[in-house]
Write an enzyme that holds these catalytic residues in place. Structure first.
Site, PDB file in Angstrom:
ATOM      1  N   ALA A  64      -2.165  -7.190 -12.140  1.00  0.00           N
ATOM      2  CA  ALA A  64      -2.786  -8.508 -11.969  1.00  0.00           C
ATOM      3  C   ALA A  64      -2.342  -9.031 -10.605  1.00  0.00           C
ATOM      4  CB  ALA A  64      -2.330  -9.436 -13.081  1.00  0.00           C
ATOM      5  N   GLY A 109      -1.144  -4.936 -15.082  1.00  0.00           N
ATOM      6  CA  GLY A 109      -2.527  -5.074 -15.546  1.00  0.00           C
ATOM      7  C   GLY A 109      -3.351  -3.809 -15.352  1.00  0.00           C
ATOM      8  N   GLU A 112      -2.466  -1.638 -18.218  1.00  0.00           N
ATOM      9  CA  GLU A 112      -3.089  -2.300 -19.381  1.00  0.00           C
ATOM     10  C   GLU A 112      -4.601  -2.067 -19.413  1.00  0.00           C
ATOM     11  OE1 GLU A 112      -1.144  -5.963 -18.139  1.00  0.00           O
ATOM     12  OE2 GLU A 112      -0.175  -6.097 -20.077  1.00  0.00           O
ATOM     13  N   GLU A 132       6.464  -5.876 -15.185  1.00  0.00           N
ATOM     14  CA  GLU A 132       6.475  -7.343 -15.294  1.00  0.00           C
ATOM     15  C   GLU A 132       7.861  -7.946 -15.471  1.00  0.00           C
ATOM     16  OE1 GLU A 132       4.304  -5.363 -16.793  1.00  0.00           O
ATOM     17  OE2 GLU A 132       2.278  -6.181 -16.666  1.00  0.00           O
TER      18      GLU A 132
HETATM   19  N1  CAA Z   1      -1.123  -8.313  -6.594  1.00  0.00           N
HETATM   20  C1  CAA Z   1      -1.488  -8.744  -5.368  1.00  0.00           C
HETATM   21  N2  CAA Z   1      -1.446  -7.964  -4.264  1.00  0.00           N
HETATM   22  C2  CAA Z   1      -1.030  -6.716  -4.417  1.00  0.00           C
HETATM   23  C3  CAA Z   1      -0.644  -6.202  -5.671  1.00  0.00           C
HETATM   24  C4  CAA Z   1      -0.694  -7.055  -6.785  1.00  0.00           C
HETATM   25  N3  CAA Z   1      -0.387  -6.653  -8.024  1.00  0.00           N
HETATM   26  N4  CAA Z   1      -0.249  -4.915  -5.494  1.00  0.00           N
HETATM   27  C5  CAA Z   1      -0.405  -4.649  -4.187  1.00  0.00           C
HETATM   28  N5  CAA Z   1      -0.867  -5.727  -3.535  1.00  0.00           N
HETATM   29  C6  CAA Z   1      -1.181  -5.867  -2.109  1.00  0.00           C
HETATM   30  C7  CAA Z   1       0.083  -6.001  -1.296  1.00  0.00           C
HETATM   31  O1  CAA Z   1       0.539  -7.322  -1.305  1.00  0.00           O
HETATM   32  C8  CAA Z   1      -0.395  -5.540   0.059  1.00  0.00           C
HETATM   33  O2  CAA Z   1      -1.109  -6.585   0.658  1.00  0.00           O
HETATM   34  P1  CAA Z   1      -0.844  -6.950   2.238  1.00  0.00           P
HETATM   35  O3  CAA Z   1      -1.267  -5.700   2.971  1.00  0.00           O
HETATM   36  O4  CAA Z   1      -1.727  -8.115   2.479  1.00  0.00           O
HETATM   37  O5  CAA Z   1       0.611  -7.210   2.376  1.00  0.00           O
HETATM   38  C9  CAA Z   1      -1.386  -4.463  -0.270  1.00  0.00           C
HETATM   39  O6  CAA Z   1      -1.765  -4.670  -1.622  1.00  0.00           O
HETATM   40  C10 CAA Z   1      -0.804  -3.069  -0.163  1.00  0.00           C
HETATM   41  O7  CAA Z   1       0.365  -3.038  -0.962  1.00  0.00           O
HETATM   42  P2  CAA Z   1       1.776  -2.518  -0.406  1.00  0.00           P
HETATM   43  O8  CAA Z   1       1.890  -2.746   1.069  1.00  0.00           O
HETATM   44  O9  CAA Z   1       2.842  -3.089  -1.263  1.00  0.00           O
HETATM   45  O10 CAA Z   1       1.613  -0.946  -0.658  1.00  0.00           O
HETATM   46  P3  CAA Z   1       2.774   0.106  -0.931  1.00  0.00           P
HETATM   47  O11 CAA Z   1       2.137   1.445  -0.859  1.00  0.00           O
HETATM   48  O12 CAA Z   1       3.952  -0.154  -0.068  1.00  0.00           O
HETATM   49  O13 CAA Z   1       3.225  -0.158  -2.455  1.00  0.00           O
HETATM   50  C11 CAA Z   1       2.867  -0.599  -4.786  1.00  0.00           C
HETATM   51  C12 CAA Z   1       2.343   0.054  -3.497  1.00  0.00           C
HETATM   52  C13 CAA Z   1       4.151   0.128  -5.243  1.00  0.00           C
HETATM   53  C14 CAA Z   1       1.807  -0.478  -5.842  1.00  0.00           C
HETATM   54  C15 CAA Z   1       3.202  -2.080  -4.481  1.00  0.00           C
HETATM   55  O14 CAA Z   1       2.062  -2.675  -3.856  1.00  0.00           O
HETATM   56  C16 CAA Z   1       3.523  -2.875  -5.697  1.00  0.00           C
HETATM   57  O15 CAA Z   1       4.634  -2.763  -6.213  1.00  0.00           O
HETATM   58  N6  CAA Z   1       2.585  -3.720  -6.172  1.00  0.00           N
HETATM   59  C17 CAA Z   1       2.810  -4.607  -7.280  1.00  0.00           C
HETATM   60  C18 CAA Z   1       2.795  -3.830  -8.592  1.00  0.00           C
HETATM   61  C19 CAA Z   1       3.096  -4.764  -9.751  1.00  0.00           C
HETATM   62  O16 CAA Z   1       4.168  -5.307  -9.848  1.00  0.00           O
HETATM   63  N7  CAA Z   1       2.113  -4.917 -10.643  1.00  0.00           N
HETATM   64  C20 CAA Z   1       2.240  -5.762 -11.803  1.00  0.00           C
HETATM   65  C21 CAA Z   1       1.714  -7.122 -11.520  1.00  0.00           C
HETATM   66  S1  CAA Z   1       2.076  -8.263 -12.809  1.00  0.00           S
HETATM   67  C22 CAA Z   1       0.879  -8.006 -13.998  1.00  0.00           C
HETATM   68  O17 CAA Z   1       0.056  -7.110 -13.900  1.00  0.00           O
HETATM   69  C23 CAA Z   1       0.926  -8.970 -15.134  1.00  0.00           C
HETATM   70  C24 CAA Z   1       0.042  -8.690 -16.269  1.00  0.00           C
HETATM   71  O18 CAA Z   1       0.318  -7.836 -17.102  1.00  0.00           O
HETATM   72  C25 CAA Z   1      -1.172  -9.463 -16.454  1.00  0.00           C
END
Ligand code: CAA
Length: 259
Positions: A64, A109, A112, A132
């Site tokens: 998400a 998400g 999920e 999360e």
């Molecule tokens: N939300 C918003 N933006 C996201 C995102 C997310 N979940 N995941 C990645 N992005 C964005 C990053 O912010 C980045 O944007 P910018 O270039 O503008 O900075 C872009 O996508 C590329 O991401 P990274 O530079 O971080 O890429 P990476 O290869 O270094 O890492 C990754 C990849 C390990 C997937 C890392 O992006 C990451 O950890 N993302 C978050 C994953 C996460 O925690 N997901 C769970 C979210 S909470 C949820 O989902 C709640 C629920 O159940 C409803």
């Protein structure tokens, strides 16, 4: 739809979540598009199987949208969870089979979303996880419920409490995915599976999906009654007559006509 590309190949639809700048993260707009996608697919009687994948080589869906969630109040957080849950449940209960072709990160998400699809296959590069608790929230789009049902409560608790990501081989070992392919082979494999399913009598495939999904929620005595009703419902259909007739006449059945 702004963030979902929809392609039809015969009776198979391929939907690609396309928000590559954010690794296909699910913001409200993408959730709205998913809702529209399910409505469109449901309304098209020519589509027998849906494949869901992510654009780019890196991510299926990276979760998400953390930016959108970061400032939510308690009430807004609950509403955002409901928005995701409503659309995922709608996808899960779409009458036709849905295959998630997980082509990279499937986190939060994203994991999920893959679990709301009935069948998951993935690329060797796929990464699954529920990060999360590391972000100060619980899984919010069904993760606590579907992961526990899919891989058992013990393993689900370990993954969710630890927020540890797992690679494709481990996802296969614990039963989170059915098969692992090279990145290049993933979509062709998903299409081949979808075409195989699409060749079988659509009424019966839909009945099987309903029987499995709804039956799992029932005590066994009620579940077998549900099966009996759905089994009975197949009889007198043209596809049942053609399928059994072809067997008895020792010939290949004609393409099923969904009636
Ligand atoms: N939300 C918003 N933006 C996201 C995102 C997310 N979940 N995941 C990645 N992005 C964005 C990053 O912010 C980045 O944007 P910018 O270039 O503008 O900075 C872009 O996508 C590329 O991401 P990274 O530079 O971080 O890429 P990476 O290869 O270094 O890492 C990754 C990849 C390990 C997937 C890392 O992006 C990451 O950890 N993302 C978050 C994953 C996460 O925690 N997901 C769970 C979210 S909470 C949820 O989902 C709640 C629920 O159940 C409803």
């Amino acid at each position: 739809m702004t963030h979902i590309l929809l392609e039809k190949k015969g009776s198979v639809a391929i939907a690609t979540i396309n928000r590559p700048k954010a690794l296909n993260a699910l913001n409200s707009e993408v959730l709205n598009d998913l809702n529209t996608l399910v409505d469109e697919v449901k309304a098209d009687p020519g589509i027998r199987v849906l494949i869901l994948t992510g654009s780019g080589e890196k991510a299926f869906v990276a979760g998400a949208d953390i930016g959108e969630m970061s400032t939510l109040t308690k009430a807004e957080g609950e509403a955002f969870g409901k928005k995701g849950n409503d659309v995922f449940r709608k996808l899960e209960t779409l009458p036709i089979p849905v295959i998630a072709a997980v082509n990279g990160y499937a986190l939060g998400g994203g994991c999920e979303l893959s679990m709301a699809c009935g069948i998951r296959i993935c690329a060797e590069t796929a990464v699954f996880g529920q990060p999360e608790t590391g972000l100060g929230i619980t899984p919010g789009f069904g993760g606590t419920q579907r992961l526990a049902r899919l891989i058992g409560p013990g393993m689900a608790k370990q993954l969710i409490y630890s927020a540890r990501n797992i690679k494709a081989d481990e996802a296969l070992r614990i039963g989170l995915v059915n098969a692992v392919y090279s990145a290049e082979e993933l979509l062709p494999a998903a299409e081949k599976l979808a075409e195989t399913i699409a060749k079988n009598a659509p009424i019966t495939v839909r009945a099987c999906k309903k029987a499995i999904n709804e039956g799992l929620e029932l005590p066994m005595d009620e579940a077998v009654v549900l099966e009996e009703k759905l089994f009975g419902g197949c009889f007198e259909t043209e596809d049942q007559k053609e399928g059994m007739g072809a067997f008895l006449e020792k010939r290949k059945h004609e393409p099923y006509r969904n009636c």
